[in-house]
Write a protein that holds these residues in place. Structure first.
Motif, PDB file in Angstrom:
ATOM      1  N   UNK A 278       0.862  -1.164   0.000  1.00  0.00           N
ATOM      2  CA  UNK A 278       0.000   0.000   0.000  1.00  0.00           C
ATOM      3  C   UNK A 278       0.912   1.232   0.000  1.00  0.00           C
ATOM      4  N   UNK A 279       1.090   1.821  -1.176  1.00  0.00           N
ATOM      5  CA  UNK A 279       2.085   2.888  -1.297  1.00  0.00           C
ATOM      6  C   UNK A 279       1.480   4.111  -1.970  1.00  0.00           C
ATOM      7  N   UNK A 280       1.826   5.273  -1.444  1.00  0.00           N
ATOM      8  CA  UNK A 280       1.226   6.493  -1.975  1.00  0.00           C
ATOM      9  C   UNK A 280       1.741   6.798  -3.393  1.00  0.00           C
ATOM     10  N   UNK A 281       3.051   6.908  -3.553  1.00  0.00           N
ATOM     11  CA  UNK A 281       3.573   7.305  -4.865  1.00  0.00           C
ATOM     12  C   UNK A 281       4.720   6.405  -5.324  1.00  0.00           C
ATOM     13  N   UNK A 282       4.628   5.960  -6.577  1.00  0.00           N
ATOM     14  CA  UNK A 282       5.749   5.231  -7.192  1.00  0.00           C
ATOM     15  C   UNK A 282       6.254   6.063  -8.359  1.00  0.00           C
ATOM     16  N   UNK A 283       7.550   6.348  -8.383  1.00  0.00           N
ATOM     17  CA  UNK A 283       8.125   7.064  -9.524  1.00  0.00           C
ATOM     18  C   UNK A 283       9.302   6.260 -10.051  1.00  0.00           C
ATOM     19  N   UNK A 284       9.332   6.049 -11.384  1.00  0.00           N
ATOM     20  CA  UNK A 284      10.469   5.279 -11.899  1.00  0.00           C
ATOM     21  C   UNK A 284      10.435   5.092 -13.387  1.00  0.00           C
ATOM     22  N   UNK A 285      11.363   4.271 -13.858  1.00  0.00           N
ATOM     23  CA  UNK A 285      11.489   4.006 -15.286  1.00  0.00           C
ATOM     24  C   UNK A 285      10.604   2.811 -15.644  1.00  0.00           C
ATOM     25  N   UNK A 286      10.907   1.667 -15.039  1.00  0.00           N
ATOM     26  CA  UNK A 286      10.118   0.457 -15.291  1.00  0.00           C
ATOM     27  C   UNK A 286       9.414   0.046 -14.006  1.00  0.00           C
ATOM     28  N   UNK A 287       8.085  -0.006 -14.065  1.00  0.00           N
ATOM     29  CA  UNK A 287       7.342  -0.315 -12.842  1.00  0.00           C
ATOM     30  C   UNK A 287       6.436  -1.520 -13.065  1.00  0.00           C
ATOM     31  N   UNK A 288       6.515  -2.460 -12.150  1.00  0.00           N
ATOM     32  CA  UNK A 288       5.660  -3.637 -12.237  1.00  0.00           C
ATOM     33  C   UNK A 288       4.863  -3.741 -10.939  1.00  0.00           C
ATOM     34  N   UNK A 289       3.558  -3.603 -11.064  1.00  0.00           N
ATOM     35  CA  UNK A 289       2.708  -3.682  -9.878  1.00  0.00           C
ATOM     36  C   UNK A 289       2.033  -5.046  -9.867  1.00  0.00           C
ATOM     37  N   UNK A 290       2.419  -5.871  -8.914  1.00  0.00           N
ATOM     38  CA  UNK A 290       1.894  -7.223  -8.811  1.00  0.00           C
ATOM     39  C   UNK A 290       0.551  -7.242  -8.109  1.00  0.00           C
ATOM     40  N   UNK A 291       0.101  -8.429  -7.643  1.00  0.00           N
ATOM     41  CA  UNK A 291      -1.220  -8.548  -7.046  1.00  0.00           C
ATOM     42  C   UNK A 291      -1.366  -7.813  -5.707  1.00  0.00           C
ATOM     43  N   UNK A 292      -2.601  -7.442  -5.435  1.00  0.00           N
ATOM     44  CA  UNK A 292      -3.005  -6.881  -4.142  1.00  0.00           C
ATOM     45  C   UNK A 292      -2.248  -5.638  -3.713  1.00  0.00           C
ATOM     46  N   UNK A 293      -2.176  -4.689  -4.614  1.00  0.00           N
ATOM     47  CA  UNK A 293      -1.524  -3.427  -4.262  1.00  0.00           C
ATOM     48  C   UNK A 293      -2.526  -2.283  -4.311  1.00  0.00           C
ATOM     49  N   UNK A 294      -2.320  -1.312  -3.457  1.00  0.00           N
ATOM     50  CA  UNK A 294      -3.093  -0.075  -3.505  1.00  0.00           C
ATOM     51  C   UNK A 294      -2.106   1.065  -3.686  1.00  0.00           C
ATOM     52  N   UNK A 295      -2.162   1.698  -4.849  1.00  0.00           N
ATOM     53  CA  UNK A 295      -1.204   2.773  -5.126  1.00  0.00           C
ATOM     54  C   UNK A 295      -1.994   4.023  -5.493  1.00  0.00           C
ATOM     55  N   UNK A 296      -1.593   5.154  -4.939  1.00  0.00           N
ATOM     56  CA  UNK A 296      -2.274   6.397  -5.253  1.00  0.00           C
ATOM     57  C   UNK A 296      -1.831   6.949  -6.605  1.00  0.00           C
ATOM     58  N   UNK A 297      -0.535   7.178  -6.741  1.00  0.00           N
ATOM     59  CA  UNK A 297      -0.023   7.793  -7.957  1.00  0.00           C
ATOM     60  C   UNK A 297       1.168   7.009  -8.501  1.00  0.00           C
ATOM     61  N   UNK A 298       1.140   6.791  -9.810  1.00  0.00           N
ATOM     62  CA  UNK A 298       2.302   6.185 -10.464  1.00  0.00           C
ATOM     63  C   UNK A 298       2.809   7.155 -11.520  1.00  0.00           C
ATOM     64  N   UNK A 299       4.079   7.508 -11.446  1.00  0.00           N
ATOM     65  CA  UNK A 299       4.698   8.336 -12.485  1.00  0.00           C
ATOM     66  C   UNK A 299       5.820   7.510 -13.087  1.00  0.00           C
ATOM     67  N   UNK A 300       5.752   7.268 -14.402  1.00  0.00           N
ATOM     68  CA  UNK A 300       6.785   6.424 -14.987  1.00  0.00           C
ATOM     69  C   UNK A 300       7.207   6.950 -16.350  1.00  0.00           C
ATOM     70  N   UNK A 301       8.316   6.427 -16.850  1.00  0.00           N
ATOM     71  CA  UNK A 301       8.767   6.873 -18.169  1.00  0.00           C
ATOM     72  C   UNK A 301       8.705   5.742 -19.201  1.00  0.00           C
TER      73      UNK A 301
END
Lengths: 207, 248
Positions: free
Chosen positions: B204-227
């Motif tokens: 359960x994470x508020x913000x993920x920022x990165x180049x390559x992002x893989x969100x697996x099962x059962x996640x709660x994410x507020x914002x994803x910023x990726x390239x």
């Protein structure tokens, strides 16, 4: 105050990755003081002093193949005083001049030039006294202050101020140059950042 | 050169500190000054009021260390309290430890319930126990493994090259049975991850920022910023996604 750049803009503009940025921070190639946290509409954002960080990243990216990160860390960390002072090379690279050494020795009373703080003193003489920006007396005041407070002035944000009030020169230091207030009638003649002077000197000595 | 001596305190002794080959405190021993030695080992209810500088550092039992610790190989097994900074080579924490200062090491492994109050800097960080961290983790690689049967991980911010969070599958009938009564929300809760490669599971994470992002099962994410790339598992929820210009 320096113009700031956000982390997002910085990564876009310089095309470096998060991994590189944080690695360079761990190695102290980018000083911790340059990571400035500010609240933004999207939560907390990190900003950097724009000119300084762009210049530093440019150096790192261009040097990366030739020098290891640890070598760069020695250059950029003012506190790591591990570079041999080589006067001839510094003169050859025009960081200091014979003339500035002579005037420095006369003004300061025949001090032997052997430590980094002497070199910084000579360099300040060359850059500001000989160029005519400040007078010899003011230069001597600044250098005396530098010699007395050297250890305290090695932080990235630390600075020596040369101020004039009613024509009288005053010298003072601050451990954080962002947090100093001056009254009206006080003219800041020059703000000397010692950590920056040292990294320039080390850089020239090494390459 | 004078031969270094060993310092051994059994029972409730008190000693002013100094340079030794081996320091061993058993029982409620106390050292009132700085210690420099090859091996520092303490079991029982010991207290060191100064700084410790050593090659090998082992704490068993409930110890209190008031100064900074510098060591090449450090292992904390008991319930230990460190007031200063911890730095050096490898640090393994297996017990309930509180560190009030910063941690700056090459390798950090946490298997117990640790609370670190200031920033962490390391090349590699491996967390497999309950951890509460309010500062910033700056590392080359970070692995976090959560267990459904307990040991939740709470962090504030991670900046790294590679971050991987996964949930260990529970084996055995009773562990699965216990799992039925627990919420399915991830055992890992955090504010921000900024890294080139991010892989998360049950978090359960508020913000993920990165180049390559893989969100697996059962996640709660507020914002994803990726390239570059983004994958989201069907059982995960992401509120907002922003793609920035791909890095060259």
């Amino acid at each position: 105050m320096d113009e700031l750049i956000s982390k997002k803009e910085l990564l876009e503009q310089t095309n470096i990755s998060y991994g590189q940025l944080y690695r360079w921070k761990r190695k102290r190639i980018i000083p911790e003081e340059w990571f400035i946290k500010k609240s933004a509409p999207t939560g907390q954002e990190t900003y950097f002093p724009k000119d300084k960080i762009l210049e530093r990243i440019d150096v790192i990216v261009n040097m990366k193949d030739e020098a290891s990160l640890d070598e760069l860390a020695r250059v950029f960390s003012a506190k790591a005083d591990s570079v041999d002072v080589n006067l001839e090379q510094l003169i050859k690279k025009q960081v200091i001049t014979e003339e500035s050494i002579t005037i420095y020795k006369q003004a300061m009373g025949h001090i032997r030039i052997q430590e980094m703080k002497d070199i910084v003193g000579v360099k300040l003489f060359k850059d500001y006294v000989i160029s005519g920006e400040i007078t010899i007396q003011e230069g001597v005041q600044v250098i005396s202050f530098l010699r007395a407070q050297y250890e305290n002035l090695l932080d990235e944000n630390a600075a020596i101020y040369l101020i004039r009030h009613l024509g009288m020169p005053l010298v003072m230091g601050s451990k954080n140059k962002e947090k100093v207030l001056f009254g009206e009638g006080y003219k800041i003649v020059k703000c000397f950042q010692i950590a920056e002077e040292i990294s320039t000197i080390k850089y020239e000595v090494m390459y | 050169m004078a031969e270094k001596k060993n310092l051994i305190i059994n029972g409730s002794g008190s000693y002013p500190g100094g340079t030794f080959d081996c320091v061993s405190i058993n029982g409620s021993g106390k050292i009132t000054g700085d210690i420099q030695c090859e091996k520092f080992a303490t079991s029982g209810n010991s207290k060191v009021e100064g700084n410790v500088r050593c090659q090998k550092f082992v704490v068993n039992g409930s110890s209190k260390l008031c100064g900074d610790i510098l060591g090449e190989e450090m292992k904390i097994n008991g319930s230990c309290k460190v007031e200063g900074d911890l730095s050096g080579g490898k640090l393994t924490i297996c017990g309930a430890t509180t560190i009030r200062g910063e941690v700056k090491v090459k390798n950090l492994e946490i298997y117990g319930a640790a609370q670190i109050e200031k920033d962490i800097e390391a090349e590699e960080v491996r967390i497999a126990g309950g951890v509460k961290h309010h500062g910033f983790i700056n590392a080359e690689r970070v692995w976090i493994q959560s267990r459904a049967s307990g040991g939740s991980v709470t962090f504030n911010e991670i900046g790294a090259t590679e971050v991987s969070i996964n949930q260990q599958k529970e084996e055995g009938f009773w562990m699965k049975f216990i799992g039925l009564f627990q919420s399915s929300q991830g055992g890992v809760v955090g504010q921000v991850i900024e890294a080139d490669h991010i892989k998360v599971e049950s978090a359960n994470i508020h913000t993920l920022r990165g180049k390559n992002i893989e969100i697996g099962p059962e996640c709660f994410i507020d914002t994803v910023e990726y390239t570059d790339t983004l994958n989201i598992h069907e059982t995960s929820k992401v509120k907002s996604i922003v793609q920035f210009e791909k890095s060259r």
